[in-house]
Write a protein that holds these residues in place. Structure first.
Motif, PDB file in Angstrom:
ATOM      1  N   GLU A  45      35.002  41.786  35.716  1.00 13.81           N
ATOM      2  CA  GLU A  45      35.191  43.108  36.402  1.00 13.81           C
ATOM      3  C   GLU A  45      34.830  44.264  35.613  1.00 13.81           C
ATOM      4  O   GLU A  45      34.373  45.272  35.993  1.00 13.81           O
ATOM      5  CB  GLU A  45      36.861  43.319  36.549  1.00 13.81           C
ATOM      6  N   SER A  46      34.922  43.970  34.024  1.00 14.23           N
ATOM      7  CA  SER A  46      34.232  45.037  33.235  1.00 14.23           C
ATOM      8  C   SER A  46      32.871  45.370  33.600  1.00 14.23           C
ATOM      9  O   SER A  46      32.283  46.378  33.486  1.00 14.23           O
ATOM     10  CB  SER A  46      34.847  44.571  31.663  1.00 14.23           C
ATOM     11  N   LEU A  48      42.443  46.626  40.965  1.00 17.58           N
ATOM     12  CA  LEU A  48      43.069  46.115  39.840  1.00 17.58           C
ATOM     13  C   LEU A  48      44.492  45.647  39.923  1.00 17.58           C
ATOM     14  O   LEU A  48      45.206  46.581  40.391  1.00 17.58           O
ATOM     15  CB  LEU A  48      42.529  46.969  38.470  1.00 17.58           C
ATOM     16  N   CYS A 106      41.402  44.511  32.474  1.00 19.74           N
ATOM     17  CA  CYS A 106      39.955  43.902  33.295  1.00 19.74           C
ATOM     18  C   CYS A 106      39.845  42.696  32.735  1.00 19.74           C
ATOM     19  O   CYS A 106      39.713  42.434  31.515  1.00 19.74           O
ATOM     20  CB  CYS A 106      39.153  45.007  33.399  1.00 19.74           C
TER      21      CYS A 106
END
Length: 716
Positions: A341-342, A602, A337
């Protein structure tokens, strides 16, 4: 009654419930069912309907009661067990909680999972399977490099012996701790267990009479355990709290206990990620036949990443467990990621745990259906079903764009193009892109597109589409790995860079649809564009928003992977709260659905990796198995070398003698051996995904177990 001299012989049968061994005089032409009837003592009334004969030396159930002893191969030196078919299995759910379940050990694993999911109120059980719990040592070596253990003869009190357990389809991960001597084993390649270590699989009571059959650090066991003098234990289901526990499966504790959290594996390379798939059970064999004994632990996980008909109204348990599996795959760094995104995942997880200022948002999720079951009790279900059907047929716009159905949709704009090559420093070059008939056509200008042939043409059908986005750097790129025109040779890589989010979302969806052979006229085009824009918007931090949350109460380690936690250091909590401002109005169910949606977007989602060697090659490579294709990948970088789609596949077979698999396509045959797992695991993944693609939304559709085994069993 059978007398001596009538071609009869003595058969030893151990009745596990009574801890009693009987000797019966039998003939070879007697049926299995008749033998079982003779075992029943009319003076000792008991329900024996759940019992069957188990042959430890052959590791098989004698379940076909009409067969004779001669047909089964039972002889005078055989020892059979008359034992219950339903036994207690400790199951670790995707949210890492443990649940003691009564499972049929005699049926195929696929049927056992179907029955288990029915108890847990999880629809579409074909997407799940059972796997053995892994430890860190299992990621250090390939399945093919581990010498398989020979069966060890276990001595009986009277001096006779038999082999136990039999060879397993997947014997790399030992699960039963009762067959390795009195010292026990934690299942990590038979190394000596450390004193006081946590047993992920609770000790079987056969050789450990002084210990409880349940791990002390796990969750409390519903029901009462009873220990017999000879090691066989029974379970008192009358005191089980399974019903109360089932009601809580739709919501999970924010964090598991520290012991369970410490057992989570964090693969550090593609090689270790591939070795994670070694633990899957064979769906065509029973649990007992694969070395699993009563009180052992197995993990229930989503195996096939095609989640059919995910409905918030009737899938709350399924959605929660799927969310938990997605969460731990992100926190354990199983999927790569970006930082944005994390943080988005962390914000959604924080909202699920705390639901700060949560207000019901029935239309917050782009699913076309209401999500709050409590508020929709009075809604007309027929109107809701008709609305879903309208959205499915007309798309999310409701047919408002009354376009000419004879016109082929097109897309055109100025983008930047790069074909990366080694040892060159060439940059992006600006072209005028047009998308038409599953092809990208590149022109030097818009005027030239009307009167000249394209400078470059790219066939998108069957290509690999990978996003490459970094919001902080303003990077919106699409990586295309295009198959060669003649069908032979490696894929060629192409990079396309967009200027902004709107442009990126449109072209990204167009490339994804074209890779599947679908045009812009597909009804899902607009909804997928909106979905990408929604995810990108959630990744943008909101500064200056006042949040009534004490940063000291937030444990960043519960929301971020260790790698990102080290990078952000003291700023981690602040960044999580900034990202949380984008999602603070979502209710918990919407947050879980958004989390699943982002997880599915993802780049590495849904690709199960295996280490293989192609026929005639000495170098190990990666094989990626997805829901619609298999990919040949580089072992170190993960780059796609070649892609084969299932719609071009003619057959797939396994040579069990040499453990080699052959997949036949329209233009070539692919032969390889799997080193990180048994070849049956790869075969089952491919057949399972083909089975998943044959499902339909017909309400009268039943689960075709026979077809599943035909596609995954590996036998003609």
């Amino acid at each position: 009654m059978i007398h001596v001299g009538e071609n009869s012989w003595k058969l030893r049968i151990f009745i596990t419930d009574l801890a009693l061994e009987k000797e019966m005089r039998v003939r070879g032409d007697q049926h299995i069912g008749g033998i079982m009837l003779q075992l029943v003592d009319p003076e000792n009334p008991k329900d024996w309907s759940d019992h069957a004969l188990w042959w430890p030396a052959r590791n098989v159930w004698l379940s076909r009661t009409r067969l004779t002893l001669d047909q089964c191969g039972v002889q005078a030196d055989s020892l059979l067990h008359f034992t219950p078919m339903h036994k207690i299995l400790r199951v670790q759910l995707p949210d890492l909680r443990y649940l003691d379940c009564r499972v049929d050990y005699s049926v195929k694993t696929f049927a056992a999972v179907v029955n288990l999911c029915k108890q847990l109120d999880i629809r579409h059980p074909e997407e799940l399977s059972l796997c053995k719990p892994l430890e860190a040592d299992h990621l250090k070596r390939n399945f093919a490099q581990v010498p398989h253990q020979k069966r060890v003869a276990i001595a009986e009190p009277d001096g006779t012996s038999y082999l136990q357990p039999a060879a397993d389809t997947n014997s790399f991960v030992p699960i039963s701790t009762s067959f390795h001597g009195d010292d026990g084993s934690t299942g990590s390649l038979d190394k000596p267990s450390a004193p006081g270590s946590f047993f992920c699989a609770p000790l079987s009571p056969h050789n450990h009479r002084g210990r409880s059959p349940v791990a002390a650090t796990a969750s409390p066991s519903p029901g009462t355990w009873k220990q017999s003098q000879l090691g066989y234990a029974t379970y008192d289901s009358s005191s089980s709290s399974l019903g109360d526990f089932q009601e809580n499966l739709a919501s999970s504790p924010p964090t598991p206990c520290s012991d369970v959290r410490a057992l989570q594996l964090r693969p550090k390379s593609l090689v270790e990620k591939a070795r994670l798939n070694v633990g899957w059970l064979d769906s065509s064999l029973s649990i007992m036949e694969q070395g699993i004994r009563e009180y052992d632990t197995l993990c229930l996980r989503f195996k096939y990443f095609t989640f059919f008909d995910l409905n918030p109204r009737c899938d709350q348990v399924r959605i929660n467990q799927l969310y938990e599996q997605a969460k731990w795959s992100v926190l354990n760094e199983e999927l790569d990621c970006t930082e944005e995104e994390s943080l988005m995942f962390a914000a959604l997880q924080f909202q699920v745990n705390h639901h700060v200022d949560a207000t019901p948002q029935g239309g917050a999720v782009d699913s076309g259906i209401e999500t709050s079951s409590q508020e929709n009790d009075n809604d007309d279900e027929i109107d809701s079903a008709l609305k879903e059907l309208q959205i499915t047929l007309e798309g999310p716009n409701g047919g408002a764009d009354h376009m000419n159905i004879t016109r082929i949709p097109e897309l055109s704009d100025y983008l930047r193009y790069l074909k990366p090559q080694r040892f060159t420093l060439r940059g992006y070059k600006r072209y005028y892109f047009t998308y038409r008939d599953l092809h990208l056509h590149l022109f030097k200008s818009a005027e030239e597109s009307r009167r000249a042939a394209p400078a470059i043409s790219i066939n998108l059908k069957g290509c690999e589409v990978t996003p490459d986005v970094n919001l902080s750097q303003g990077k919106y790129a699409i990586r295309l790995e295009v198959s060669p025109s003649n069908g032979h040779g490696p894929n060629s890589e192409v990079w396309v860079r967009c200027e902004n989010e709107q442009q990126y979302a449109k072209w990204m969806v167009a490339c994804r649809l074209a890779a599947k052979g679908r045009s812009l006229a597909d009804s899902s085009y607009e909804s997928e564009v909106d979905g990408i824009l929604s995810l990108l918007q959630m990744q943008r931090p909101v500064h200056g928003v006042h949040v009534n949350i004490d940063p000291r109460s937030v444990e960043a380690g519960d929301y971020l992977s260790p790698k990102l936690l080290r990078r952000l250091s003291n700023k981690a909590v602040q960044r999580i709260l900034e990202a949380h401002a984008n999602v603070r109005e979502l209710n918990p169910l919407d947050s879980k659905l958004k989390y699943i949606q982002a997880w599915r977007s993802l780049p590495d989602f849904g690709v199960s990796l295996f280490i293989i060697k192609f026929d005639g090659h000495r170098k190990e490579e990666l094989l990626g198995v997805a829901h619609n294709r298999i990919m040949r990948m580089d072992l170190s970088s993960g780059d796609h070398i070649k892609t084969w789609r299932y719609n071009t596949m003619k057959a797939w077979n396994v040579n069990w003698n040499i453990k080699c698999m052959m997949v036949q396509f329209e233009d070539e045959n692919v032969v390889f051996s799997c080193h990180s797992a048994d070849c049956k695991v790869v075969h089952e993944f491919i057949g399972g995904y083909i089975f998943m693609s044959m499902r339909s939304k017909d309400n009268n559709q039943t689960l075709n177990e026979e077809l599943f085994h035909k596609l995954t069993g590996g036998w003609s």
